[in-house]
Scaffold this active site. Structure first.
Site, PDB file in Angstrom:
ATOM      1  N   GLU A 180       3.937 -15.925   3.283  1.00  0.00           N
ATOM      2  CA  GLU A 180       5.146 -15.768   4.113  1.00  0.00           C
ATOM      3  C   GLU A 180       5.362 -14.290   4.367  1.00  0.00           C
ATOM      4  OE1 GLU A 180       6.356 -17.770   1.064  1.00  0.00           O
ATOM      5  OE2 GLU A 180       5.523 -19.491   2.097  1.00  0.00           O
TER       6      GLU A 180
ATOM      7  N   VAL B 230       0.875  -1.184   0.000  1.00  0.00           N
ATOM      8  CA  VAL B 230       0.000   0.000   0.000  1.00  0.00           C
ATOM      9  C   VAL B 230       0.911   1.233   0.000  1.00  0.00           C
ATOM     10  CG1 VAL B 230      -1.669   1.324   1.395  1.00  0.00           C
ATOM     11  CG2 VAL B 230      -1.925  -1.157   1.156  1.00  0.00           C
TER      12      VAL B 230
ATOM     13  N   ASN C 297       8.458  -7.742  10.164  1.00  0.00           N
ATOM     14  CA  ASN C 297       7.445  -6.859   9.566  1.00  0.00           C
ATOM     15  C   ASN C 297       6.191  -6.840  10.446  1.00  0.00           C
ATOM     16  OD1 ASN C 297       5.712  -5.416   7.948  1.00  0.00           O
ATOM     17  ND2 ASN C 297       6.178  -6.538   6.068  1.00  0.00           N
TER      18      ASN C 297
ATOM     19  N   TYR D 101      -2.207  -9.600   9.218  1.00  0.00           N
ATOM     20  CA  TYR D 101      -2.559 -10.991   8.918  1.00  0.00           C
ATOM     21  C   TYR D 101      -3.172 -11.678  10.141  1.00  0.00           C
ATOM     22  CZ  TYR D 101       0.429 -10.063   4.878  1.00  0.00           C
ATOM     23  OH  TYR D 101       0.983  -9.517   3.746  1.00  0.00           O
TER      24      TYR D 101
HETATM   25  C1  LIG Z   1       1.501  -4.261   5.295  1.00  0.00           C
HETATM   26  C2  LIG Z   1       0.678  -3.202   4.545  1.00  0.00           C
HETATM   27  C3  LIG Z   1       0.224  -3.782   3.209  1.00  0.00           C
HETATM   28  C4  LIG Z   1      -0.559  -2.878   5.416  1.00  0.00           C
HETATM   29  O1  LIG Z   1      -1.349  -1.951   4.679  1.00  0.00           O
HETATM   30  P1  LIG Z   1      -2.195  -0.801   5.442  1.00  0.00           P
HETATM   31  O2  LIG Z   1      -3.070  -0.185   4.414  1.00  0.00           O
HETATM   32  O3  LIG Z   1      -1.271   0.095   6.175  1.00  0.00           O
HETATM   33  O4  LIG Z   1      -3.024  -1.684   6.475  1.00  0.00           O
HETATM   34  P2  LIG Z   1      -4.427  -1.289   7.112  1.00  0.00           P
HETATM   35  O5  LIG Z   1      -4.560   0.179   7.224  1.00  0.00           O
HETATM   36  O6  LIG Z   1      -5.484  -2.033   6.369  1.00  0.00           O
HETATM   37  O7  LIG Z   1      -4.270  -1.872   8.565  1.00  0.00           O
HETATM   38  C5  LIG Z   1      -4.647  -3.172   8.811  1.00  0.00           C
HETATM   39  C6  LIG Z   1      -3.982  -3.645  10.081  1.00  0.00           C
HETATM   40  O8  LIG Z   1      -2.564  -3.477   9.961  1.00  0.00           O
HETATM   41  C7  LIG Z   1      -2.050  -3.175  11.250  1.00  0.00           C
HETATM   42  N1  LIG Z   1      -1.472  -1.835  11.214  1.00  0.00           N
HETATM   43  C8  LIG Z   1      -1.816  -0.789  10.436  1.00  0.00           C
HETATM   44  N2  LIG Z   1      -1.061   0.271  10.712  1.00  0.00           N
HETATM   45  C9  LIG Z   1      -0.199  -0.128  11.681  1.00  0.00           C
HETATM   46  C10 LIG Z   1       0.861   0.498  12.382  1.00  0.00           C
HETATM   47  N3  LIG Z   1       1.194   1.767  12.158  1.00  0.00           N
HETATM   48  N4  LIG Z   1       1.523  -0.227  13.297  1.00  0.00           N
HETATM   49  C11 LIG Z   1       1.215  -1.522  13.545  1.00  0.00           C
HETATM   50  N5  LIG Z   1       0.210  -2.164  12.913  1.00  0.00           N
HETATM   51  C12 LIG Z   1      -0.475  -1.472  11.992  1.00  0.00           C
HETATM   52  C13 LIG Z   1      -3.178  -3.251  12.210  1.00  0.00           C
HETATM   53  O9  LIG Z   1      -3.293  -4.577  12.651  1.00  0.00           O
HETATM   54  C14 LIG Z   1      -4.362  -2.912  11.345  1.00  0.00           C
HETATM   55  O10 LIG Z   1      -5.497  -3.446  11.925  1.00  0.00           O
HETATM   56  P3  LIG Z   1      -6.759  -2.494  12.256  1.00  0.00           P
HETATM   57  O11 LIG Z   1      -7.393  -2.229  10.932  1.00  0.00           O
HETATM   58  O12 LIG Z   1      -7.598  -3.345  13.150  1.00  0.00           O
HETATM   59  O13 LIG Z   1      -6.214  -1.249  12.904  1.00  0.00           O
HETATM   60  C15 LIG Z   1       1.478  -1.896   4.325  1.00  0.00           C
HETATM   61  O14 LIG Z   1       1.962  -1.444   5.559  1.00  0.00           O
HETATM   62  C16 LIG Z   1       2.638  -2.050   3.343  1.00  0.00           C
HETATM   63  O15 LIG Z   1       2.466  -1.879   2.146  1.00  0.00           O
HETATM   64  N6  LIG Z   1       3.835  -2.321   3.871  1.00  0.00           N
HETATM   65  C17 LIG Z   1       5.029  -2.448   3.030  1.00  0.00           C
HETATM   66  C18 LIG Z   1       4.958  -3.703   2.172  1.00  0.00           C
HETATM   67  C19 LIG Z   1       4.733  -4.930   3.000  1.00  0.00           C
HETATM   68  O16 LIG Z   1       5.287  -5.082   4.071  1.00  0.00           O
HETATM   69  N7  LIG Z   1       3.904  -5.841   2.461  1.00  0.00           N
HETATM   70  C20 LIG Z   1       3.592  -7.102   3.097  1.00  0.00           C
HETATM   71  C21 LIG Z   1       4.551  -8.141   2.646  1.00  0.00           C
HETATM   72  S1  LIG Z   1       4.208  -9.734   3.425  1.00  0.00           S
END
Ligand SMILES: CC(C)(COP(=O)(O)OP(=O)(O)OC[C@H]1O[C@@H](n2cnc3c(N)ncnc32)[C@H](O)[C@@H]1OP(=O)(O)O)[C@@H](O)C(=O)NCCC(=O)NCCS
Length: 152
Positions: free
Chosen positions: A107, A75, A112, A119
């Site tokens: 995985e 994202v 992370n 997840y």
């Molecule tokens: C992992 C990723 C896809 C999550 O996307 P996102 O749009 O930020 O996630 P969401 O806003 O839908 O948040 C969903 C959950 O993530 C977690 N989360 C979101 N922001 C967080 C933060 N700042 N710290 C910790 N957990 C967090 C929470 O569990 C949250 O749950 P909630 O909706 O009950 O609050 C995004 O951070 C990303 O692109 N990261 C870099 C790429 C990556 O790591 N991809 C995954 C590879 S396995």
């Protein structure tokens, strides 16, 4: 100014440069262009979340023989923490379920925390650890292997 609504669309090869630009900004070890092209050419599902012409997030899933694998998801930094990751994950699981998959596997890097929280809160459970699976800036990093039953 009105804000365009978010739409999920299947990725097409012409959109791969936009996905790569997004992923390069949020991960240290992004996929290559070839990995995206080969995935789409191989029939994997690629989903893009779009706000108008702006790509907000993307995911790639392989499905076959009743199982699916979340291969990649990201994202855009300025859109993180607003539920788009959860939306992408739900869409990935839905399309895998629609193609007959009973389970989704993935995985994730052990370090992370953000992805792990997502997840876990979505219902994925840990099923194993792959030691030193990923390259890392400070040496190799373990992968946490997770699975979700899509038929619950
Ligand atoms: C992992 C990723 C896809 C999550 O996307 P996102 O749009 O930020 O996630 P969401 O806003 O839908 O948040 C969903 C959950 O993530 C977690 N989360 C979101 N922001 C967080 C933060 N700042 N710290 C910790 N957990 C967090 C929470 O569990 C949250 O749950 P909630 O909706 O009950 O609050 C995004 O951070 C990303 O692109 N990261 C870099 C790429 C990556 O790591 N991809 C995954 C590879 S396995």
């Amino acid at each position: 100014m009105s804000v365009a609504e978010i739409q999920l669309k299947s990725l097409v090869p012409e959109q791969i440069p936009a996905v790569i630009a997004l992923e390069q900004a949020v991960t240290e070890f992004p996929w290559t262009q070839k990995m995206y092209f080969d995935s789409l050419a191989g029939g994997y599902w690629g989903g893009g979340l779009w706000q108008g012409s702006r790509l907000v997030g993307a995911a790639v899933v392989s499905t076959g023989a009743g199982e699916s694998h979340l291969l990649n998801m990201c994202v855009a930094l300025e859109h993180q923490g607003q539920g788009y990751g959860r939306l992408l994950l739900a869409s990935a699981c839905q399309q895998a379920h629609d193609k007959g998959a009973g389970k989704m596997f993935l995985e994730v890097r052990a370090g992370n925390g953000r992805a792990l929280s997502l997840y876990q809160s979505f219902g994925f459970g840990q099923i194993g650890v792959r030691k030193d699976y990923y390259p890392g800036a400070l040496g190799r990093e373990d992968a946490i292997c997770m699975a979700l039953n899509l038929r619950q």
